[in-house]
Enzyme design. Structure first.
Site, PDB file in Angstrom:
ATOM      1  N   HIS A  70     -23.002-173.288  62.218  1.00 44.32           N
ATOM      2  CA  HIS A  70     -21.947-173.691  61.279  1.00 44.32           C
ATOM      3  C   HIS A  70     -20.650-172.913  61.485  1.00 44.32           C
ATOM      4  O   HIS A  70     -19.605-173.294  60.969  1.00 44.32           O
ATOM      5  CB  HIS A  70     -22.434-173.570  59.833  1.00 44.32           C
ATOM      6  CG  HIS A  70     -22.498-172.178  59.304  1.00 44.32           C
ATOM      7  ND1 HIS A  70     -22.334-171.898  57.957  1.00 44.32           N
ATOM      8  CD2 HIS A  70     -22.694-170.976  59.910  1.00 44.32           C
ATOM      9  CE1 HIS A  70     -22.437-170.592  57.776  1.00 44.32           C
ATOM     10  NE2 HIS A  70     -22.662-170.021  58.940  1.00 44.32           N
ATOM     11  N   TYR A 112     -15.927-157.655  60.607  1.00 46.00           N
ATOM     12  CA  TYR A 112     -16.326-156.301  60.990  1.00 46.00           C
ATOM     13  C   TYR A 112     -15.103-155.399  61.159  1.00 46.00           C
ATOM     14  O   TYR A 112     -15.053-154.568  62.056  1.00 46.00           O
ATOM     15  CB  TYR A 112     -17.115-156.340  62.301  1.00 46.00           C
ATOM     16  CG  TYR A 112     -18.449-157.052  62.229  1.00 46.00           C
ATOM     17  CD1 TYR A 112     -19.106-157.245  61.016  1.00 46.00           C
ATOM     18  CD2 TYR A 112     -19.052-157.532  63.383  1.00 46.00           C
ATOM     19  CE1 TYR A 112     -20.327-157.889  60.965  1.00 46.00           C
ATOM     20  CE2 TYR A 112     -20.285-158.171  63.345  1.00 46.00           C
ATOM     21  CZ  TYR A 112     -20.918-158.353  62.130  1.00 46.00           C
ATOM     22  OH  TYR A 112     -22.140-158.991  62.082  1.00 46.00           O
ATOM     23  N   GLU A 122     -28.133-159.414  69.653  1.00 42.88           N
ATOM     24  CA  GLU A 122     -26.905-159.203  68.872  1.00 42.88           C
ATOM     25  C   GLU A 122     -25.870-158.449  69.706  1.00 42.88           C
ATOM     26  O   GLU A 122     -26.156-157.955  70.798  1.00 42.88           O
ATOM     27  CB  GLU A 122     -27.209-158.406  67.588  1.00 42.88           C
ATOM     28  CG  GLU A 122     -27.314-159.247  66.342  1.00 42.88           C
ATOM     29  CD  GLU A 122     -25.973-159.808  65.864  1.00 42.88           C
ATOM     30  OE1 GLU A 122     -24.957-159.626  66.581  1.00 42.88           O
ATOM     31  OE2 GLU A 122     -25.942-160.419  64.781  1.00 42.88           O
ATOM     32  N   TRP A 136     -31.922-163.103  53.212  1.00 43.56           N
ATOM     33  CA  TRP A 136     -33.221-163.423  53.812  1.00 43.56           C
ATOM     34  C   TRP A 136     -34.380-162.877  52.989  1.00 43.56           C
ATOM     35  O   TRP A 136     -35.482-163.436  53.019  1.00 43.56           O
ATOM     36  CB  TRP A 136     -33.284-162.905  55.246  1.00 43.56           C
ATOM     37  CG  TRP A 136     -32.279-163.571  56.140  1.00 43.56           C
ATOM     38  CD1 TRP A 136     -31.405-162.965  56.988  1.00 43.56           C
ATOM     39  CD2 TRP A 136     -32.030-164.976  56.267  1.00 43.56           C
ATOM     40  NE1 TRP A 136     -30.623-163.894  57.633  1.00 43.56           N
ATOM     41  CE2 TRP A 136     -30.993-165.143  57.210  1.00 43.56           C
ATOM     42  CE3 TRP A 136     -32.581-166.113  55.675  1.00 43.56           C
ATOM     43  CZ2 TRP A 136     -30.498-166.389  57.577  1.00 43.56           C
ATOM     44  CZ3 TRP A 136     -32.085-167.360  56.036  1.00 43.56           C
ATOM     45  CH2 TRP A 136     -31.059-167.487  56.975  1.00 43.56           C
ATOM     46  N   ARG A 186     -27.947-169.846  60.557  1.00 44.35           N
ATOM     47  CA  ARG A 186     -26.562-169.814  60.075  1.00 44.35           C
ATOM     48  C   ARG A 186     -25.615-169.374  61.188  1.00 44.35           C
ATOM     49  O   ARG A 186     -24.710-168.566  60.982  1.00 44.35           O
ATOM     50  CB  ARG A 186     -26.437-168.912  58.854  1.00 44.35           C
ATOM     51  CG  ARG A 186     -27.337-169.286  57.698  1.00 44.35           C
ATOM     52  CD  ARG A 186     -27.056-170.675  57.163  1.00 44.35           C
ATOM     53  NE  ARG A 186     -25.833-170.711  56.349  1.00 44.35           N
ATOM     54  CZ  ARG A 186     -25.140-171.821  56.101  1.00 44.35           C
ATOM     55  NH1 ARG A 186     -25.510-172.954  56.644  1.00 44.35           N
ATOM     56  NH2 ARG A 186     -24.064-171.786  55.341  1.00 44.35           N
ATOM     57  N   GLY A 231     -25.800-157.925  73.636  1.00 44.45           N
ATOM     58  CA  GLY A 231     -25.054-158.759  74.559  1.00 44.45           C
ATOM     59  C   GLY A 231     -24.179-159.733  73.799  1.00 44.45           C
ATOM     60  O   GLY A 231     -24.071-159.676  72.572  1.00 44.45           O
ATOM     61  N   ASP A 232     -23.546-160.620  74.534  1.00 41.33           N
ATOM     62  CA  ASP A 232     -22.689-161.665  73.983  1.00 41.33           C
ATOM     63  C   ASP A 232     -23.386-162.991  74.243  1.00 41.33           C
ATOM     64  O   ASP A 232     -23.606-163.359  75.401  1.00 41.33           O
ATOM     65  CB  ASP A 232     -21.328-161.613  74.675  1.00 41.33           C
ATOM     66  CG  ASP A 232     -20.344-162.645  74.154  1.00 41.33           C
ATOM     67  OD1 ASP A 232     -20.778-163.782  73.854  1.00 41.33           O
ATOM     68  OD2 ASP A 232     -19.148-162.322  74.058  1.00 41.33           O
ATOM     69  N   GLN A 258     -12.911-169.101  57.214  1.00 35.44           N
ATOM     70  CA  GLN A 258     -13.450-167.879  57.798  1.00 35.44           C
ATOM     71  C   GLN A 258     -13.976-168.035  59.225  1.00 35.44           C
ATOM     72  O   GLN A 258     -14.333-167.033  59.846  1.00 35.44           O
ATOM     73  CB  GLN A 258     -14.591-167.339  56.925  1.00 35.44           C
ATOM     74  CG  GLN A 258     -14.132-166.813  55.582  1.00 35.44           C
ATOM     75  CD  GLN A 258     -15.213-166.007  54.888  1.00 35.44           C
ATOM     76  OE1 GLN A 258     -15.687-166.391  53.839  1.00 35.44           O
ATOM     77  NE2 GLN A 258     -15.609-164.892  55.473  1.00 35.44           N
TER      78      GLN A 258
END
EC number: 2.1.1.4
Length: 387
Positions: free
Chosen positions: A266, A153, A216, A170, A263, A246-247, A317
């Site tokens: 991973h 980001y 998110e 998706w 996902r 939020g986190d 990554q």
């Protein structure tokens, strides 16, 4: 003589296979360049020739002709027989019409542009990643960040490109993983790290009796609301999905009957996965479950090849890797879940469901492990995502 001829033929086959591997990056770049230069969008409007496309797009005639021929050689375009005064004309192949045209319902163009601008650059430093055992964002894009999503980001444009890429993924296979198990008994569903809300909206359409929430980061929630309006169903109604920010390693998680982690695991090392799963389990109501969506390695971790390559992408990554069913079973068990079941719907992703269980593994605090901040949606380079 016969043995000599057989050995020679085998060597020729092996050499061709070697060169196919060595030159594979060239094919990827032809695909990426065709998307970036909107070659397939132009061909969607009708047959194109190199001279006209170069003129309308501000490209060099020579480079355009070579790119169009390479696209045709790779099966992305079809070169029409005969040639007019301006040379041959080209049309989209069925593959390009379906997946590479920006306006196609199943377009993967944004995903491919993300791969070209981030994942491909990181893969150029694979040897460094193997030596160091860490991500290569600093070398690839000039962002040295502990949190992989700080690099992904790194600008609003990159954030939106990544979110569009996941939305495209998706659109192609979300329905399969959401119907691998019957989710209708779960009245409250939370998609943890759900990005633009594409998978959550699909869940709301498939299970209209359920309330669906996307959890998110604040910046992703703001981008989702501003740039990804919900599409109306055939009856004009919008699927009911709400967003909470939020986190997910630190903030309180909303109570739910089912948590979806698509996902996400991973991205992380085992300790962080267990910590996150414990937090999820602590937020689940009695009788609840977690749905994991991942590309699962075969027993022993020997394949499939595509998933092995994705695991290297996680080295370059993120902090995690792809795992076997047994490894996911162990992670969920350590977090207090029970009865992990795996389903293999058609496509690149597997669906796994584990019950909340009644053991002592639950913990509702947000600390521990090597988790320092929320990743959001998985870095999966889905890579299209083809089996």
């Amino acid at each position: 003589m016969h043995r000599g001829r057989s050995a020679s033929a085998r060597q020729e086959r092996d050499f061709r296979a070697l060169m196919d591997l060595a030159h594979g990056f060239m094919a990827s770049q032809v695909l990426f360049a065709g998307c970036a230069l909107r070659v397939f969008d132009a061909a969607a409007l009708g047959p194109v020739d190199a001279a006209a496309l170069a003129r309308s797009s501000g490209l060099s005639p020579r480079g355009t002709r070579l790119l169009l021929d390479a696209c045709a050689g790779l099966g992305l375009l079809r070169r029409r027989r005969g040639a007019g005064p301006r040379g041959p004309a080209y049309t989209n192949s069925p593959l390009a019409s379906t997946f590479l045209v920006a306006g196609s319902p199943l377009s993967q163009r944004s995903l491919l542009l993300y791969l070209a601008g981030t994942t491909y650059l990181c893969w150029g430093h694979l040897a460094d990643g193997v030596r160091e055992g860490r991500s290569q964002y600093a070398r690839a894009v000039g962002v040295d960040a502990d949190d992989p999503f700080t690099a992904i980001y790194r600008s609003e444009a990159e954030r939106l490109l990544f979110m569009r890429g996941l939305q495209e993924t998706w659109s192609l296979c979300g329905g399969r993983v959401l119907t691998a198990f019957d989710l209708s008994p779960f009245r409250v569903i939370c998609d943890l790290g759900g990005g633009s809300g594409a998978l959550a909206r699909m869940a709301a359409r498939l299970y209209p009796g359920s309330e669906v929430t996307v959890f998110e980061t604040p910046d992703v929630v703001a981008a989702a609301r501003a740039h990804f309006p919900p599409p109306a169903d055939e009856d004009g109604a919008e699927p009911r999905v709400r967003f909470l920010s939020g986190d997910f390693f630190r903030s309180p998680l909303p109570p739910a009957d089912l948590y979806v982690l698509a996902r996400v695991l991973h991205d992380w090392a085992d300790a962080a996965c267990v910590e996150l799963l414990r937090r999820v389990r602590g937020a689940l109501r009695p009788g609840g479950a977690v749905l994991l969506v991942e590309s699962v390695l075969s027993p022993g971790g020997a394949g499939p090849t595509r998933t092995l390559l994705l695991s290297l992408t996680m080295l370059l990554q993120a902090r995690g890797r792809e795992r076997t069913e047994a490894e996911y079973r162990a992670l969920t068990a350590r977090a207090g879940f029970s009865r992990l079941r795996l389903r293999r719907p058609r496509g690149p992703y597997h669906a796994m469901m584990a019950a909340r269980g009644g053991g002592a593994g639950a913990r509702s605090d947000g600390g521990g492990g090597d988790a320092t901040s929320q990743t959001g949606s998985g870095t999966g380079s889905e890579v299209g995502a083809q089996d």
